[in-house]
Design a protein around this motif. Sequence first.
Motif, PDB file in Angstrom:
ATOM      1  N   LEU A  55       0.823  -1.214   0.000  1.00  0.00           N
ATOM      2  CA  LEU A  55       0.000   0.000   0.000  1.00  0.00           C
ATOM      3  C   LEU A  55       0.856   1.262   0.000  1.00  0.00           C
ATOM      4  CD1 LEU A  55      -2.866  -0.969   2.466  1.00  0.00           C
ATOM      5  CD2 LEU A  55      -2.996  -0.690  -0.016  1.00  0.00           C
ATOM      6  N   SER A  56       1.980   1.221   0.677  1.00  0.00           N
ATOM      7  CA  SER A  56       2.869   2.374   0.704  1.00  0.00           C
ATOM      8  C   SER A  56       3.500   2.612  -0.664  1.00  0.00           C
ATOM      9  CB  SER A  56       3.953   2.187   1.760  1.00  0.00           C
ATOM     10  OG  SER A  56       3.388   2.088   3.035  1.00  0.00           O
ATOM     11  N   ILE A  57       3.874   1.540  -1.352  1.00  0.00           N
ATOM     12  CA  ILE A  57       4.437   1.692  -2.697  1.00  0.00           C
ATOM     13  C   ILE A  57       3.384   2.259  -3.642  1.00  0.00           C
ATOM     14  CG2 ILE A  57       5.265   0.388  -4.702  1.00  0.00           C
ATOM     15  CD1 ILE A  57       6.729  -1.429  -2.705  1.00  0.00           C
ATOM     16  N   CYS A  58       2.158   1.752  -3.580  1.00  0.00           N
ATOM     17  CA  CYS A  58       1.075   2.278  -4.431  1.00  0.00           C
ATOM     18  C   CYS A  58       0.808   3.747  -4.115  1.00  0.00           C
ATOM     19  CB  CYS A  58      -0.188   1.456  -4.247  1.00  0.00           C
ATOM     20  SG  CYS A  58      -0.051  -0.216  -4.875  1.00  0.00           S
ATOM     21  N   GLY A  59       0.807   4.087  -2.839  1.00  0.00           N
ATOM     22  CA  GLY A  59       0.601   5.485  -2.456  1.00  0.00           C
ATOM     23  C   GLY A  59       1.717   6.381  -2.944  1.00  0.00           C
ATOM     24  N   GLY A  60       2.956   5.911  -2.858  1.00  0.00           N
ATOM     25  CA  GLY A  60       4.084   6.702  -3.341  1.00  0.00           C
ATOM     26  C   GLY A  60       4.039   6.928  -4.835  1.00  0.00           C
ATOM     27  N   LEU A  61       3.667   5.899  -5.593  1.00  0.00           N
ATOM     28  CA  LEU A  61       3.587   6.055  -7.045  1.00  0.00           C
ATOM     29  C   LEU A  61       2.421   6.949  -7.461  1.00  0.00           C
ATOM     30  CD1 LEU A  61       4.475   2.431  -8.184  1.00  0.00           C
ATOM     31  CD2 LEU A  61       5.928   4.470  -8.229  1.00  0.00           C
ATOM     32  N   THR A  62       1.311   6.858  -6.746  1.00  0.00           N
ATOM     33  CA  THR A  62       0.185   7.745  -7.036  1.00  0.00           C
ATOM     34  C   THR A  62       0.541   9.186  -6.691  1.00  0.00           C
ATOM     35  OG1 THR A  62      -1.298   5.923  -6.517  1.00  0.00           O
ATOM     36  CG2 THR A  62      -2.278   8.106  -6.644  1.00  0.00           C
ATOM     37  N   PHE A  63       1.249   9.369  -5.587  1.00  0.00           N
ATOM     38  CA  PHE A  63       1.696  10.704  -5.205  1.00  0.00           C
ATOM     39  C   PHE A  63       2.668  11.260  -6.244  1.00  0.00           C
ATOM     40  CE2 PHE A  63       3.999  13.814  -2.594  1.00  0.00           C
ATOM     41  CZ  PHE A  63       2.921  14.501  -2.051  1.00  0.00           C
ATOM     42  N   LEU A  64       3.500  10.378  -6.815  1.00  0.00           N
ATOM     43  CA  LEU A  64       4.416  10.797  -7.878  1.00  0.00           C
ATOM     44  C   LEU A  64       3.642  11.310  -9.086  1.00  0.00           C
ATOM     45  CD1 LEU A  64       7.246  10.891  -9.242  1.00  0.00           C
ATOM     46  CD2 LEU A  64       6.783   8.558  -9.990  1.00  0.00           C
ATOM     47  N   LYS A  65       2.569  10.610  -9.432  1.00  0.00           N
ATOM     48  CA  LYS A  65       1.753  11.034 -10.582  1.00  0.00           C
ATOM     49  C   LYS A  65       1.228  12.452 -10.378  1.00  0.00           C
ATOM     50  CE  LYS A  65      -2.754  10.342 -12.445  1.00  0.00           C
ATOM     51  NZ  LYS A  65      -4.035   9.781 -12.116  1.00  0.00           N
ATOM     52  N   TYR A  66       0.701  12.716  -9.184  1.00  0.00           N
ATOM     53  CA  TYR A  66       0.172  14.049  -8.930  1.00  0.00           C
ATOM     54  C   TYR A  66       1.272  15.081  -8.744  1.00  0.00           C
ATOM     55  CZ  TYR A  66      -4.565  12.353  -8.808  1.00  0.00           C
ATOM     56  OH  TYR A  66      -5.769  11.829  -9.170  1.00  0.00           O
ATOM     57  N   SER A  67       2.460  14.656  -8.335  1.00  0.00           N
ATOM     58  CA  SER A  67       3.593  15.582  -8.264  1.00  0.00           C
ATOM     59  C   SER A  67       3.973  16.060  -9.660  1.00  0.00           C
ATOM     60  CB  SER A  67       4.801  14.912  -7.607  1.00  0.00           C
ATOM     61  OG  SER A  67       4.521  14.522  -6.311  1.00  0.00           O
ATOM     62  N   ILE A  68       3.959  15.140 -10.612  1.00  0.00           N
ATOM     63  CA  ILE A  68       4.276  15.494 -11.996  1.00  0.00           C
ATOM     64  C   ILE A  68       3.199  16.409 -12.567  1.00  0.00           C
ATOM     65  CG2 ILE A  68       4.559  14.541 -14.318  1.00  0.00           C
ATOM     66  CD1 ILE A  68       5.758  12.055 -12.858  1.00  0.00           C
ATOM     67  N   VAL A  69       1.945  16.101 -12.273  1.00  0.00           N
ATOM     68  CA  VAL A  69       0.851  16.964 -12.732  1.00  0.00           C
ATOM     69  C   VAL A  69       0.964  18.342 -12.094  1.00  0.00           C
ATOM     70  CG1 VAL A  69      -1.657  17.283 -12.687  1.00  0.00           C
ATOM     71  CG2 VAL A  69      -0.697  15.062 -13.253  1.00  0.00           C
ATOM     72  N   LEU A  70       1.375  18.399 -10.825  1.00  0.00           N
ATOM     73  CA  LEU A  70       1.547  19.676 -10.143  1.00  0.00           C
ATOM     74  C   LEU A  70       2.631  20.515 -10.811  1.00  0.00           C
ATOM     75  CD1 LEU A  70       0.728  21.444  -7.706  1.00  0.00           C
ATOM     76  CD2 LEU A  70       2.618  20.368  -6.476  1.00  0.00           C
ATOM     77  N   ILE A  71       3.723  19.872 -11.198  1.00  0.00           N
ATOM     78  CA  ILE A  71       4.791  20.588 -11.905  1.00  0.00           C
ATOM     79  C   ILE A  71       4.267  21.132 -13.231  1.00  0.00           C
ATOM     80  CG2 ILE A  71       7.008  20.293 -13.068  1.00  0.00           C
ATOM     81  CD1 ILE A  71       7.687  18.234 -10.859  1.00  0.00           C
ATOM     82  N   ALA A  72       3.488  20.329 -13.934  1.00  0.00           N
ATOM     83  CA  ALA A  72       2.964  20.759 -15.236  1.00  0.00           C
ATOM     84  C   ALA A  72       1.933  21.868 -15.097  1.00  0.00           C
ATOM     85  CB  ALA A  72       2.361  19.568 -15.976  1.00  0.00           C
ATOM     86  N   THR A  73       1.139  21.870 -14.028  1.00  0.00           N
ATOM     87  CA  THR A  73       0.113  22.911 -13.891  1.00  0.00           C
ATOM     88  C   THR A  73       0.692  24.221 -13.390  1.00  0.00           C
ATOM     89  OG1 THR A  73      -0.435  22.101 -11.680  1.00  0.00           O
ATOM     90  CG2 THR A  73      -1.792  21.329 -13.502  1.00  0.00           C
ATOM     91  N   THR A  74       1.821  24.181 -12.703  1.00  0.00           N
ATOM     92  CA  THR A  74       2.403  25.433 -12.206  1.00  0.00           C
ATOM     93  C   THR A  74       3.400  26.034 -13.178  1.00  0.00           C
ATOM     94  OG1 THR A  74       4.079  24.177 -10.995  1.00  0.00           O
ATOM     95  CG2 THR A  74       2.100  24.832  -9.789  1.00  0.00           C
TER      96      THR A  74
END
Length: 92
Positions: free
Chosen positions: A10-29
């Motif tokens: 669950l921690s690995i899945c959470g980390g990878l999902t958080f990575l996805k939104y981190s990349i989206v955050l970089i793209a939106t800012t």
Amino acid sequence: MMLLIITGALSICGGLTFLKYSIVLIATTDVDLHAFSGPSLNLTLWSMVSILLPFVVAGYVLHRKREYVFIKIMVYFFSAAWLLGFIRLVNS
């Protein structure tokens, strides 16, 4: 032992999902990236908070029960999944 494996997965899945939104955050800012038509900044930040919230609550509960092994597994696997995923993305 099985609970440790589930916690790690669950921690690995959470980390990878958080990575996805981190990349989206970089793209939106990024103001120079006009071609990106993803979710808004508020939706991205809300998604990141909602991903982290269960881990924070679980960490608090486990700390109260003095189950430090689970806390270490959650933190290490979450961080490692995020960091290694980001490194793999940058190098590809």
